[in-house]
Design an enzyme around this catalytic site. Structure first.
Site, PDB file in Angstrom:
ATOM      1  N   ALA A   9       0.800  -1.238   0.000  1.00 14.83           N
ATOM      2  CA  ALA A   9       0.000   0.000   0.000  1.00 14.83           C
ATOM      3  C   ALA A   9       0.829   1.283   0.000  1.00 14.83           C
ATOM      4  O   ALA A   9       0.330   2.329  -0.408  1.00 14.83           O
ATOM      5  CB  ALA A   9      -0.952  -0.002   1.201  1.00 14.83           C
ATOM      6  N   MET A  13       2.693   2.103  -6.915  1.00 16.63           N
ATOM      7  CA  MET A  13       1.411   1.606  -7.425  1.00 16.63           C
ATOM      8  C   MET A  13       0.402   1.447  -6.291  1.00 16.63           C
ATOM      9  O   MET A  13      -0.776   1.766  -6.448  1.00 16.63           O
ATOM     10  CB  MET A  13       1.620   0.261  -8.134  1.00 16.63           C
ATOM     11  CG  MET A  13       2.278   0.372  -9.486  1.00 16.63           C
ATOM     12  SD  MET A  13       1.265   1.255 -10.683  1.00 16.63           S
ATOM     13  CE  MET A  13      -0.022   0.059 -10.967  1.00 16.63           C
ATOM     14  N   THR A  98       4.807  -7.913 -11.218  1.00 19.13           N
ATOM     15  CA  THR A  98       5.297  -8.735 -12.325  1.00 19.13           C
ATOM     16  C   THR A  98       6.484  -9.579 -11.858  1.00 19.13           C
ATOM     17  O   THR A  98       7.015  -9.368 -10.776  1.00 19.13           O
ATOM     18  CB  THR A  98       5.695  -7.848 -13.515  1.00 19.13           C
ATOM     19  OG1 THR A  98       6.550  -6.801 -13.047  1.00 19.13           O
ATOM     20  CG2 THR A  98       4.476  -7.224 -14.166  1.00 19.13           C
ATOM     21  N   ALA A 122      -2.687  -9.561 -14.030  1.00 22.00           N
ATOM     22  CA  ALA A 122      -2.574  -8.774 -15.268  1.00 22.00           C
ATOM     23  C   ALA A 122      -1.156  -8.228 -15.364  1.00 22.00           C
ATOM     24  O   ALA A 122      -0.738  -7.447 -14.513  1.00 22.00           O
ATOM     25  CB  ALA A 122      -3.580  -7.631 -15.294  1.00 22.00           C
ATOM     26  N   PRO A 123      -0.413  -8.643 -16.385  1.00 20.85           N
ATOM     27  CA  PRO A 123       0.925  -8.066 -16.572  1.00 20.85           C
ATOM     28  C   PRO A 123       0.838  -6.564 -16.823  1.00 20.85           C
ATOM     29  O   PRO A 123       1.787  -5.836 -16.569  1.00 20.85           O
ATOM     30  CB  PRO A 123       1.460  -8.778 -17.814  1.00 20.85           C
ATOM     31  CG  PRO A 123       0.608  -9.993 -17.972  1.00 20.85           C
ATOM     32  CD  PRO A 123      -0.731  -9.654 -17.381  1.00 20.85           C
ATOM     33  N   HIS A 152      11.005   1.505 -19.192  1.00 22.28           N
ATOM     34  CA  HIS A 152      10.429   1.723 -17.862  1.00 22.28           C
ATOM     35  C   HIS A 152      11.344   2.606 -17.018  1.00 22.28           C
ATOM     36  O   HIS A 152      12.526   2.757 -17.323  1.00 22.28           O
ATOM     37  CB  HIS A 152      10.221   0.383 -17.135  1.00 22.28           C
ATOM     38  CG  HIS A 152       9.000  -0.364 -17.592  1.00 22.28           C
ATOM     39  ND1 HIS A 152       8.995  -1.122 -18.751  1.00 22.28           N
ATOM     40  CD2 HIS A 152       7.753  -0.458 -17.073  1.00 22.28           C
ATOM     41  CE1 HIS A 152       7.788  -1.647 -18.905  1.00 22.28           C
ATOM     42  NE2 HIS A 152       7.017  -1.263 -17.912  1.00 22.28           N
ATOM     43  N   LYS A 156      12.486  -0.160 -11.564  1.00 24.22           N
ATOM     44  CA  LYS A 156      11.862  -1.464 -11.859  1.00 24.22           C
ATOM     45  C   LYS A 156      12.851  -2.590 -11.584  1.00 24.22           C
ATOM     46  O   LYS A 156      14.024  -2.496 -11.964  1.00 24.22           O
ATOM     47  CB  LYS A 156      11.392  -1.486 -13.317  1.00 24.22           C
ATOM     48  CG  LYS A 156      10.613  -2.743 -13.687  1.00 24.22           C
ATOM     49  CD  LYS A 156       9.904  -2.577 -15.010  1.00 24.22           C
ATOM     50  CE  LYS A 156       9.229  -3.872 -15.447  1.00 24.22           C
ATOM     51  NZ  LYS A 156       8.230  -4.356 -14.484  1.00 24.22           N
ATOM     52  N   THR A 163       4.711  -7.190 -19.393  1.00 21.69           N
ATOM     53  CA  THR A 163       3.954  -6.843 -20.599  1.00 21.69           C
ATOM     54  C   THR A 163       4.664  -7.335 -21.855  1.00 21.69           C
ATOM     55  O   THR A 163       4.035  -7.887 -22.765  1.00 21.69           O
ATOM     56  CB  THR A 163       3.767  -5.311 -20.684  1.00 21.69           C
ATOM     57  OG1 THR A 163       3.172  -4.874 -19.468  1.00 21.69           O
ATOM     58  CG2 THR A 163       2.905  -4.918 -21.862  1.00 21.69           C
TER      59      THR A 163
HETATM   60  P1  NAP Z   1       7.349  -0.048  -5.199  1.00 17.03           P
HETATM   61  O1  NAP Z   1       7.118   1.434  -5.223  1.00 17.03           O
HETATM   62  O2  NAP Z   1       8.695  -0.574  -4.780  1.00 17.03           O
HETATM   63  O3  NAP Z   1       6.216  -0.659  -4.243  1.00 17.03           O
HETATM   64  C1  NAP Z   1       6.258  -1.917  -3.678  1.00 17.03           C
HETATM   65  C2  NAP Z   1       5.813  -1.772  -2.230  1.00 17.03           C
HETATM   66  O4  NAP Z   1       5.650  -3.059  -1.656  1.00 17.03           O
HETATM   67  C3  NAP Z   1       6.862  -1.032  -1.400  1.00 17.03           C
HETATM   68  O5  NAP Z   1       6.233  -0.101  -0.549  1.00 17.03           O
HETATM   69  C4  NAP Z   1       7.499  -2.176  -0.618  1.00 17.03           C
HETATM   70  O6  NAP Z   1       8.089  -1.768   0.611  1.00 17.03           O
HETATM   71  C5  NAP Z   1       6.280  -3.036  -0.380  1.00 17.03           C
HETATM   72  N1  NAP Z   1       6.602  -4.391   0.054  1.00 17.03           N
HETATM   73  C6  NAP Z   1       7.770  -5.086  -0.064  1.00 17.03           C
HETATM   74  N2  NAP Z   1       7.654  -6.300   0.492  1.00 17.03           N
HETATM   75  C7  NAP Z   1       6.390  -6.383   0.982  1.00 17.03           C
HETATM   76  C8  NAP Z   1       5.669  -7.385   1.679  1.00 17.03           C
HETATM   77  N3  NAP Z   1       6.225  -8.558   2.010  1.00 17.03           N
HETATM   78  N4  NAP Z   1       4.367  -7.142   2.007  1.00 17.03           N
HETATM   79  C9  NAP Z   1       3.776  -5.966   1.691  1.00 17.03           C
HETATM   80  N5  NAP Z   1       4.429  -4.962   1.045  1.00 17.03           N
HETATM   81  C10 NAP Z   1       5.708  -5.172   0.698  1.00 17.03           C
HETATM   82  O7  NAP Z   1       7.036  -0.694  -6.625  1.00 17.03           O
HETATM   83  P2  NAP Z   1       5.946  -0.247  -7.713  1.00 17.03           P
HETATM   84  O8  NAP Z   1       6.561   0.668  -8.701  1.00 17.03           O
HETATM   85  O9  NAP Z   1       4.681   0.177  -6.994  1.00 17.03           O
HETATM   86  O10 NAP Z   1       5.716  -1.614  -8.473  1.00 17.03           O
HETATM   87  C11 NAP Z   1       5.219  -2.764  -7.778  1.00 17.03           C
HETATM   88  C12 NAP Z   1       5.069  -3.920  -8.771  1.00 17.03           C
HETATM   89  O11 NAP Z   1       4.011  -3.604  -9.671  1.00 17.03           O
HETATM   90  C13 NAP Z   1       6.297  -4.196  -9.645  1.00 17.03           C
HETATM   91  O12 NAP Z   1       6.443  -5.600  -9.797  1.00 17.03           O
HETATM   92  C14 NAP Z   1       5.935  -3.568 -10.971  1.00 17.03           C
HETATM   93  O13 NAP Z   1       6.578  -4.190 -12.075  1.00 17.03           O
HETATM   94  C15 NAP Z   1       4.447  -3.853 -11.001  1.00 17.03           C
HETATM   95  N6  NAP Z   1       3.646  -3.007 -11.901  1.00 17.03           N
HETATM   96  C16 NAP Z   1       2.648  -3.624 -12.557  1.00 17.03           C
HETATM   97  C17 NAP Z   1       1.797  -2.907 -13.371  1.00 17.03           C
HETATM   98  C18 NAP Z   1       0.654  -3.636 -14.037  1.00 17.03           C
HETATM   99  O14 NAP Z   1      -0.134  -2.995 -14.759  1.00 17.03           O
HETATM  100  N7  NAP Z   1       0.517  -4.950 -13.845  1.00 17.03           N
HETATM  101  C19 NAP Z   1       1.972  -1.547 -13.521  1.00 17.03           C
HETATM  102  C20 NAP Z   1       3.006  -0.916 -12.835  1.00 17.03           C
HETATM  103  C21 NAP Z   1       3.834  -1.660 -11.996  1.00 17.03           C
HETATM  104  P3  NAP Z   1       9.687  -1.419   0.618  1.00 17.03           P
HETATM  105  O15 NAP Z   1       9.840  -0.252  -0.311  1.00 17.03           O
HETATM  106  O16 NAP Z   1       9.967  -1.109   2.039  1.00 17.03           O
HETATM  107  O17 NAP Z   1      10.384  -2.661   0.113  1.00 17.03           O
END
Ligand code: NAP
Length: 263
Positions: A9, A13, A98, A122-123, A152, A156, A163
């Site tokens: 959260a 994202m 992903t 969903a990728p 990206h 990442k 995707t």
């Molecule tokens: P992000 O900013 O690093 O967010 C991930 C969050 O999850 C961080 O706050 C992280 O905390 C937390 N986290 C880590 N381990 C956890 C756990 N065990 N339980 C609960 N939370 C935990 O990354 P993001 O940019 O939001 O991207 C997240 C993922 O979504 C990536 O895999 C990305 O490729 C994917 N994505 C998918 C789409 C789609 O359309 N499918 C679109 C965009 C992104 P810490 O920072 O403290 O580690």
């Protein structure tokens, strides 16, 4: 109202999902989980007090908040464990993270059936990206010479993007086995031709300034065709995430791809 817990959260994202769920009249934010606990999820995203405090223990949060759906945008190395835990508790994962392996997806499918708890992955949750993939699959029937460039942001963790892999998989469904490029080509520097998926080359660019972008380039005699999609901000993914939250409980087993739930 469908009860939703957001895992990850506090991430880029995750925060956008918290806001989107709070703004959707058919969804109710009941839980939020991340590594750093204690903040009010609504205040975290500038929406004011929500009464949902970010917790750091997913199992406990599920038991206490009783969600129907868990949206996961965490990390490639934790998403599988989160999804298994949710399914075993009868909560449907909507997975955006992903990097899940084919083996992990197969195991999730078996678990989803065993616990009668559908799982959705969903990728890419952006409607435009889904259209890009469908159009690329269509074009590949007529122009099978193709390479993919995905671009990206530089935070990442996984490459190539989910995707790009999904696009390659969809093109492979209609393209005869084919190795792209000169059969005698050699790389003077390892990796120069990018990743090779079913003979298609995927090139991954990581730079600050980008969000999520992809070009699928087809080449033919005297012509090229480029299909490009740009996610300009993270809001682009939110209509797809909310749609998946509303549809997932009506699915069965494991379903991959937003196109499967679009009417
Ligand atoms: P992000 O900013 O690093 O967010 C991930 C969050 O999850 C961080 O706050 C992280 O905390 C937390 N986290 C880590 N381990 C956890 C756990 N065990 N339980 C609960 N939370 C935990 O990354 P993001 O940019 O939001 O991207 C997240 C993922 O979504 C990536 O895999 C990305 O490729 C994917 N994505 C998918 C789409 C789609 O359309 N499918 C679109 C965009 C992104 P810490 O920072 O403290 O580690």
């Amino acid at each position: 109202m469908i009860k939703v817990l957001v895992s990850g959260a506090c991430g880029r994202m995750g925060q956008a999902v918290v806001k989107a769920v709070m703004e959707d009249s058919e969804l109710q934010l009941v839980g939020a989980v991340d590594i750093v606990a204690g903040a009010d999820a609504g205040e975290l995203v500038g929406m004011g007090k929500s009464g949902v405090i970010v917790a750091d223990d997913l199992a406990k949060a599920i038991d206490e908040t009783k969600p129907e759906v868990m949206v996961d945008f965490t990390r490639p190395d934790v998403v599988y464990g989160n999804a298994v835990l949710a399914v075993k508790k009868g909560v449907s994962p909507v997975i955006g993270t992903t990097g899940l392996s084919d083996e992990a997806k197969a195991e999730l499918e078996a678990l989803a059936k065993e616990h009668n708890t559908p799982v959705f992955i969903a990728p890419n949750f952006a409607i435009g990206a889904v259209l890009m993939m469908l159009m690329a699959k269509q074009a590949a029937k007529y122009m099978p010479e193709v390479e993919i460039i995905e671009l990206h942001h530089d935070k990442k963790l996984d490459a190539p993007s989910g995707t790009a892999l999904q696009t390659a998989a969809m093109i492979s469904e209609v393209r005869a086995k084919h190795q792209q490029g000169n059969p005698e080509e050699t790389e003077k520097v390892a990796g120069a031709r990018g990743a090779n998926v079913d003979g298609m080359h995927i090139h991954s660019v990581r730079l600050p300034g980008y969000v999520a972008h992809q070009e699928v380039i087809f080449g033919g005699l005297g012509q090229t065709l480029t299909i490009r999609h740009d996610s300009l901000n993270r809001e682009s993914f939110m209509p797809g995430v909310c749609l998946a939250c509303k549809k997932v409980r009506g699915l069965s087993g494991l379903v991959v791809g937003l196109d499967k739930v679009m009417d």
